[in-house]
Design a protein around this motif. Structure first.
Motif, PDB file in Angstrom:
ATOM      1  N   GLY A  10      -7.684  12.511   7.082  1.00  0.00           N
ATOM      2  CA  GLY A  10      -6.611  13.099   7.399  1.00  0.00           C
ATOM      3  C   GLY A  10      -5.809  12.132   5.588  1.00  0.00           C
ATOM      4  N   ARG A  11      -6.352  11.448   4.993  1.00  0.00           N
ATOM      5  CA  ARG A  11      -5.165  11.006   4.008  1.00  0.00           C
ATOM      6  C   ARG A  11      -5.708  12.580   2.651  1.00  0.00           C
ATOM      7  NH1 ARG A  11      -4.390   6.333   1.371  1.00  0.00           N
ATOM      8  NH2 ARG A  11      -4.281   6.157  -1.284  1.00  0.00           N
ATOM      9  N   ALA A  12      -7.104  12.464   2.435  1.00  0.00           N
ATOM     10  CA  ALA A  12      -6.365  14.250   1.794  1.00  0.00           C
ATOM     11  C   ALA A  12      -5.829  15.060   2.087  1.00  0.00           C
ATOM     12  CB  ALA A  12      -8.199  14.625   1.568  1.00  0.00           C
ATOM     13  N   ASN A  13      -5.656  15.893   3.263  1.00  0.00           N
ATOM     14  CA  ASN A  13      -4.358  16.096   4.051  1.00  0.00           C
ATOM     15  C   ASN A  13      -3.133  16.037   3.903  1.00  0.00           C
ATOM     16  OD1 ASN A  13      -7.008  18.180   4.897  1.00  0.00           O
ATOM     17  ND2 ASN A  13      -6.379  17.131   6.606  1.00  0.00           N
ATOM     18  N   ARG A  14      -2.692  14.303   3.765  1.00  0.00           N
ATOM     19  CA  ARG A  14      -1.260  13.779   4.113  1.00  0.00           C
ATOM     20  C   ARG A  14      -1.014  13.915   2.381  1.00  0.00           C
ATOM     21  NH1 ARG A  14       1.065   9.490   7.334  1.00  0.00           N
ATOM     22  NH2 ARG A  14      -0.726  10.199   9.061  1.00  0.00           N
ATOM     23  N   MET A  15      -2.469  13.523   1.573  1.00  0.00           N
ATOM     24  CA  MET A  15      -2.164  13.469  -0.165  1.00  0.00           C
ATOM     25  C   MET A  15      -1.527  14.517  -0.939  1.00  0.00           C
ATOM     26  SD  MET A  15      -2.543  11.126  -2.998  1.00  0.00           S
ATOM     27  CE  MET A  15      -3.763   9.821  -1.827  1.00  0.00           C
ATOM     28  N   GLU A  16      -2.039  15.915  -0.318  1.00  0.00           N
ATOM     29  CA  GLU A  16      -1.264  17.157  -0.203  1.00  0.00           C
ATOM     30  C   GLU A  16       0.197  16.955  -0.268  1.00  0.00           C
ATOM     31  OE1 GLU A  16      -2.847  20.887  -1.545  1.00  0.00           O
ATOM     32  OE2 GLU A  16      -4.086  18.564  -2.172  1.00  0.00           O
ATOM     33  N   LEU A  17       0.810  16.313   0.971  1.00  0.00           N
ATOM     34  CA  LEU A  17       2.024  16.253   0.561  1.00  0.00           C
ATOM     35  C   LEU A  17       2.686  16.480  -0.309  1.00  0.00           C
ATOM     36  CD1 LEU A  17       2.742  15.457   4.616  1.00  0.00           C
ATOM     37  CD2 LEU A  17       2.567  18.433   3.421  1.00  0.00           C
ATOM     38  N   PHE A  18       1.971  15.356  -0.977  1.00  0.00           N
ATOM     39  CA  PHE A  18       2.516  14.441  -1.903  1.00  0.00           C
ATOM     40  C   PHE A  18       2.155  14.306  -3.460  1.00  0.00           C
ATOM     41  CE2 PHE A  18       3.724  12.264   1.971  1.00  0.00           C
ATOM     42  CZ  PHE A  18       4.994  11.984   1.872  1.00  0.00           C
ATOM     43  N   LYS A  19       1.395  14.788  -3.263  1.00  0.00           N
ATOM     44  CA  LYS A  19       0.594  15.541  -4.485  1.00  0.00           C
ATOM     45  C   LYS A  19       1.193  15.105  -6.024  1.00  0.00           C
ATOM     46  CE  LYS A  19      -0.482  20.398  -5.101  1.00  0.00           C
ATOM     47  NZ  LYS A  19      -1.491  21.383  -4.788  1.00  0.00           N
ATOM     48  N   ASP A  20       3.051  16.297  -5.971  1.00  0.00           N
ATOM     49  CA  ASP A  20       2.919  16.157  -7.316  1.00  0.00           C
ATOM     50  C   ASP A  20       4.812  15.787  -7.511  1.00  0.00           C
ATOM     51  OD1 ASP A  20       1.652  18.396  -8.890  1.00  0.00           O
ATOM     52  OD2 ASP A  20       2.374  19.930  -7.354  1.00  0.00           O
ATOM     53  N   SER A  21       4.901  14.181  -6.338  1.00  0.00           N
ATOM     54  CA  SER A  21       6.171  13.718  -6.361  1.00  0.00           C
ATOM     55  C   SER A  21       6.680  13.397  -6.844  1.00  0.00           C
ATOM     56  CB  SER A  21       5.629  13.377  -4.222  1.00  0.00           C
ATOM     57  OG  SER A  21       4.892  12.505  -4.925  1.00  0.00           O
ATOM     58  N   LEU A  22       7.471  13.051  -7.525  1.00  0.00           N
ATOM     59  CA  LEU A  22       8.345  11.762  -8.356  1.00  0.00           C
ATOM     60  C   LEU A  22       7.850  10.895  -7.193  1.00  0.00           C
ATOM     61  CD1 LEU A  22      11.642  13.079  -8.132  1.00  0.00           C
ATOM     62  CD2 LEU A  22      10.373  13.653  -9.910  1.00  0.00           C
ATOM     63  N   LEU A  23       7.431  10.787  -6.030  1.00  0.00           N
ATOM     64  CA  LEU A  23       7.494   8.859  -6.109  1.00  0.00           C
ATOM     65  C   LEU A  23       5.754   8.534  -6.630  1.00  0.00           C
ATOM     66  CD1 LEU A  23       8.062   6.030  -4.297  1.00  0.00           C
ATOM     67  CD2 LEU A  23       6.730   6.982  -2.721  1.00  0.00           C
ATOM     68  N   ARG A  24       4.849   9.174  -6.366  1.00  0.00           N
ATOM     69  CA  ARG A  24       3.657   9.329  -6.774  1.00  0.00           C
ATOM     70  C   ARG A  24       3.567   9.020  -9.031  1.00  0.00           C
ATOM     71  NH1 ARG A  24      -1.889  12.780  -5.898  1.00  0.00           N
ATOM     72  NH2 ARG A  24      -3.118  11.464  -6.358  1.00  0.00           N
ATOM     73  N   GLY A  25       4.802  10.240  -8.966  1.00  0.00           N
ATOM     74  CA  GLY A  25       4.561   9.752 -10.968  1.00  0.00           C
ATOM     75  C   GLY A  25       4.632   8.772 -11.654  1.00  0.00           C
ATOM     76  N   GLU A  26       6.330   8.994 -10.537  1.00  0.00           N
ATOM     77  CA  GLU A  26       7.300   7.058 -11.532  1.00  0.00           C
ATOM     78  C   GLU A  26       6.604   6.143 -10.883  1.00  0.00           C
ATOM     79  OE1 GLU A  26      11.403   8.012 -11.214  1.00  0.00           O
ATOM     80  OE2 GLU A  26      11.231   9.928 -12.077  1.00  0.00           O
TER      81      GLU A  26
END
Length: 138
Positions: A102-118
């Motif tokens: 489930g975490r991996a599936n949800r992580m796909e939604l945010f993989k290239d997100s600004l929040l994760r990068g910044e």
């Protein structure tokens, strides 16, 4: 400048609207569900930094915006980021939710997100850690 109830909403809007913009996807989709749009390859304007802006705000915020202004979509981004893994996100294994899948599936939604990068430290500390109750008044 100290925060107070009068300028708090303006500060949140200013922080979210002045954030860098990132666009994902290639398909036009007008659904208000971030998870569905992102999983189907829909065009998504990355507003994931809104999660941090709201989290850093010390007081409750009332969102009063006109119709078709993105309220439902933005709330679904917040829900997908903070909400704990549920059976909606992953299959049941021996009667329990497979949280890793489930975490991996949800992580796909945010993989290239600004929040994760910044803000990777904020992302890891709060991603899928808080139960969210969503009430639709339609």
């Amino acid at each position: 400048m100290p925060l107070n109830n009068y300028n708090l909403p303006q500060q949140v809007v200013q922080q979210a609207s002045s954030s860098p913009v990132k666009v994902h996807g290639t398909i036009i989709n007008v659904s208000g569900d971030f998870g569905r749009v992102a999983r189907q390859g829909g065009i998504v304007l990355d507003k994931s930094l809104l999660c941090k802006a709201l989290f850093d705000t010390p007081a409750p915020i009332r969102v009063c915006l006109p119709r078709r202004f993105g309220k439902t979509f933005n709330l679904s981004v917040i829900e997908e980021f903070f909400n704990v893994i549920t059976c909606k996100d992953a299959k049941l294994v021996d009667g329990n939710v497979d949280k890793a899948a489930g975490r991996a599936n949800r992580m796909e939604l945010f993989k290239d997100s600004l929040l994760r990068g910044e803000h990777p430290e904020f992302f890891e500390e709060h991603f899928c850690k808080t139960p969210v109750i969503r009430i639709n008044m339609k």
